[in-house]
Design an enzyme around this catalytic site. Structure first.
Site, mmCIF file in Angstrom:
data_model
loop_
_atom_site.group_PDB
_atom_site.id
_atom_site.type_symbol
_atom_site.label_atom_id
_atom_site.label_comp_id
_atom_site.label_asym_id
_atom_site.label_seq_id
_atom_site.Cartn_x
_atom_site.Cartn_y
_atom_site.Cartn_z
ATOM 1 N N ARG A 186 10.272 6.173 17.161
ATOM 2 C CA ARG A 186 10.977 7.403 16.812
ATOM 3 C C ARG A 186 10.655 7.874 15.408
ATOM 4 O O ARG A 186 10.456 9.068 15.189
ATOM 5 C CB ARG A 186 12.471 7.251 17.011
ATOM 6 C CG ARG A 186 13.103 6.135 16.223
ATOM 7 C CD ARG A 186 14.569 6.063 16.565
ATOM 8 N NE ARG A 186 14.743 5.712 17.956
ATOM 9 C CZ ARG A 186 15.623 6.296 18.771
ATOM 10 N NH1 ARG A 186 16.430 7.227 18.304
ATOM 11 N NH2 ARG A 186 15.698 5.922 20.018
ATOM 12 N N THR A 187 10.582 6.959 14.461
ATOM 13 C CA THR A 187 10.361 7.404 13.088
ATOM 14 C C THR A 187 8.954 7.965 12.933
ATOM 15 O O THR A 187 8.747 9.012 12.317
ATOM 16 C CB THR A 187 10.621 6.253 12.104
ATOM 17 O OG1 THR A 187 11.921 5.723 12.348
ATOM 18 C CG2 THR A 187 10.540 6.726 10.674
ATOM 19 N N ARG B 105 5.688 2.332 6.590
ATOM 20 C CA ARG B 105 6.722 1.361 6.960
ATOM 21 C C ARG B 105 6.151 -0.042 6.782
ATOM 22 O O ARG B 105 5.017 -0.300 7.173
ATOM 23 C CB ARG B 105 7.162 1.558 8.410
ATOM 24 C CG ARG B 105 8.032 0.393 8.922
ATOM 25 C CD ARG B 105 8.736 0.686 10.201
ATOM 26 N NE ARG B 105 9.779 1.684 9.989
ATOM 27 C CZ ARG B 105 10.672 2.017 10.928
ATOM 28 N NH1 ARG B 105 10.639 1.461 12.124
ATOM 29 N NH2 ARG B 105 11.599 2.936 10.666
ATOM 30 N N HIS C 157 15.808 2.777 3.963
ATOM 31 C CA HIS C 157 15.276 3.685 4.974
ATOM 32 C C HIS C 157 15.773 5.079 4.593
ATOM 33 O O HIS C 157 16.614 5.659 5.274
ATOM 34 C CB HIS C 157 15.777 3.263 6.358
ATOM 35 C CG HIS C 157 15.042 3.899 7.498
ATOM 36 N ND1 HIS C 157 14.089 4.880 7.321
ATOM 37 C CD2 HIS C 157 15.127 3.707 8.846
ATOM 38 C CE1 HIS C 157 13.635 5.254 8.504
ATOM 39 N NE2 HIS C 157 14.240 4.560 9.441
ATOM 40 N N LYS D 195 -9.611 -7.806 8.825
ATOM 41 C CA LYS D 195 -10.749 -8.356 8.103
ATOM 42 C C LYS D 195 -10.341 -8.896 6.731
ATOM 43 O O LYS D 195 -11.183 -9.178 5.899
ATOM 44 C CB LYS D 195 -11.825 -7.285 7.939
ATOM 45 C CG LYS D 195 -12.321 -6.711 9.257
ATOM 46 C CD LYS D 195 -13.440 -5.712 9.032
ATOM 47 C CE LYS D 195 -13.830 -5.007 10.329
ATOM 48 N NZ LYS D 195 -14.631 -3.809 10.056
#
Lengths: 309, 309, 309
Positions: A50-51, A100, A128, A78
């Site tokens: 959703r975000t 995030r 948040h 890597k």
């Protein structure tokens, strides 16, 4: 240019101007292309639907191009560090990074090394900020004021949402109550007027009941009998009767149906959950504009004078 | 606004108007931006390349913005139901959802709860309406008529393509034959003129041979000797000789080379497989326009009068 | 239309015109939309962040629409070959395919079957032409000339970057040295002026030190003591003193901090690593224009006369 990694980075006035702009954009028939020819990268080092979608939707509306870094197929396999990945993205002449992270504090740390705005889309159990902004927008849209009483119910210790929302409400004159089983709530917390294990005490006199997502496994760690939790803390028809008739239900999503909220109340008339989702798009537009400097907010003199046009 | 989850949802006239519009768009030098400022979300809960890309290509052409829900990195990992994910997406003010599901009937079920159009991009073994529409478009493009004889060959029991295509052809006056090993074909099926295990009988008098994808493992469950299957049902140079010279070969893709179709025929002059892929883009444009109401189709009075401009 | 799968496909003049165009685009305040209404597909059959993002950023800037084939969720899981996947994508009326493959030579092989331009974004240990082009652009931007001495240091045997860069420099009058432990360097190589295990010999008289990414595991296969490798081949403050003061440090990324390059030099004033990333975007714009024929390069008469406007 402004990093938005923490509610602390924003003054009450700045929060207001974001709320105001979000609700203005929501009412606009045609959204202005304030991010035309800008490039926004979404870098989600932790899964999210959703975000991420909400930010993509927001950025596209404003005319930006969106590029998604899918970290599972990335250079990090890597051995590159996340910061080096972000410095690389910055070097590609993009205009904002939405990030995030799993680890608390990473967006703040990374932002010190980046010249383009970093927008925190959630870091571990820490912050948040855009969730708090959309929540505030939703509350203001419903009540037309900010001095509200809000009970946050559930697993507060693991919630970045609770942290950011409490900070934001504190700046705007709101009052916050924490409620949950002892294992889920802190002993003390800045700007919280009451911390209680008693749902009735928590919600009997509030304007907003804000339920948090709870993983069933976490409940089972604490309770022998999950039914006990449901009886004491689930937001359902029966427990909702303890709250004032006018109180609304909010939840940051994604929710676990019939865990922290019952089927019967999730999309009931008292629920503002889908409004939160919708306002998320418009709040994030306002945040993207603010972070990139794409739109100059009118200055707002005081909270008292604040009126949404 | 119209959900397109099932061929049954479309009248013969509606199918015709989609075919007509698809072929018109294919011939247009510049595709009209009928979906400008619209948002299309692709939500594929089952892996897919061609169908997802085809929808993305189609939506982008019409001017829409496309957002992809990558379900493996989604809230569903956190316990959210698929329907709640879709309701959340809808709340983000998007204009259409293209959905593929593992379970039969899910798109139809979900569409009852959504106010924005749901387009089914395949649900389990049930339906794949846009595949049928692009197939019909390809047949019409080649033959200029719909009253065609079509033999569908292979694992029909597990094929959503066979189901949707049969329904669509039935509405337009076409005639369908099912052919495959006993274990792969139903005993009876509505609107099918012949069900046979004999390839010669099936294809000796058809206009279209429609081969279905078959997983090798599934053949090995039924046959001790996979060569036996190849001899009896693989569409290859030798078996193609049983068909009329004018008959064309179609396949929904992705195909298993040298399993259900041989290397020699896949891209031969009789094969319309890549035309199907190309028409897929234009058919899906027409479907997106129809679903969102972005384009008002001219009404078409009858199948007989139908002429592509 | 032109496939760009190999530096060999480009003449010295063509390379120059790409460098020229890249630096022109970099200086443009507004990038021309030469790929408007074009569709570029990125098909990375091997994970990548920087290269894929860089191509996406480049294509979007020029006005193209970008569709990403996420191969992990693709038809290939259903047994389709990579070539068939690409033929299918081509049939969707797209204008260019950017491809990375695990196997050497696949892009060249595939390009023979495709009518739309194939751009190689790296195939196994074989070629990485756009990396070489951005490197050349970065060197020219810094030095204003091409007859440079470049030492490539590290695991050359496994490096497609070393191969492409050496070919490109050879065409432009540059001179290349290979340096690394015996196990990492070839015995001989076309167009290389010196192959040595001695870092001092390699870099004491160069304009560019080009460090390659090295997997720690690979070093550990060769050395009992990884410190020995660091002392002999890591590019760090101490080893950099062997090079001329004016020599710059380059690296294709992603780098392993404190393996082949030390923390102290990665973003030092001598490092051009982030310039490489930035120039990657503009070089790839020029490559996309060249491949699709979207922009007619002025012909450049000779390397000597070459001046970036």
């Amino acid at each position: 240019m402004k990093h938005i990694v923490d509610i602390k980075d924003l003054s009450g006035t700045e929060i207001l101007s974001i709320v105001k702009r979000a609700l203005y954009l929501k009412k606009s028939r045609v959204v202005p292309r304030t991010l035309d020819r800008k490039y926004v990268v979404t870098a989600f080092f932790e899964p999210s639907t959703r975000t991420k979608l909400s930010f993509q939707r927001a950025a596209l509306s404003l005319g930006a191009k969106v590029i998604d870094l899918a970290p599972d197929t990335s250079s990090m396999l890597k051995g590159e560090t996340e910061l080096d990945t972000l410095l690389t993205i910055e070097a590609m002449d993009v205009d904002a990074i939405v990030i995030r992270t799993r680890r608390n504090g990473d967006p703040a740390k990374f932002s010190k090394h980046l010249q383009i705005p970093v927008i925190n889309a959630g870091d571990g159990t820490n912050e948040h900020p855009t969730q708090a902004l959309l929540d505030i927008t939703t509350m203001y849209e419903h009540y037309g004021k900010f001095n509200l009483r809000v009970a946050i119910v559930g697993d507060i210790n693991h919630s970045r949402v609770a942290r950011s929302l409490t900070e934001a409400l504190a700046k705007l004159g709101g009052s916050v109550i924490f409620c949950g089983p002892e294992e889920f709530i802190p002993k003390s917390f800045p700007d919280v007027s009451l911390i209680t294990t008693d749902l009735q005490e928590a919600i009997s006199n509030v304007d907003v009941i804000y339920a948090l997502r709870i993983q069933k496994e976490r409940i089972e760690e604490v309770y022998d009998n999950i039914e006990e939790f449901f009886k004491n803390y689930q937001i359902n028809e029966s427990n909702l009767e303890m709250a004032p008739k006018h109180a609304i239900l909010m939840h940051p999503g994604p929710f676990n149906r019939n865990v922290e909220v019952s089927d019967g109340v999730v999309y009931s008339s008292r629920s503002r959950i889908l409004d939160q989702v919708r306002n998320g798009v418009y709040s994030r537009m306002a945040v993207l504009e603010k972070a990139t400097g794409a739109y100059e907010y009118e200055s707002i003199q005081s909270i008292e004078k604040f009126v949404v046009i």
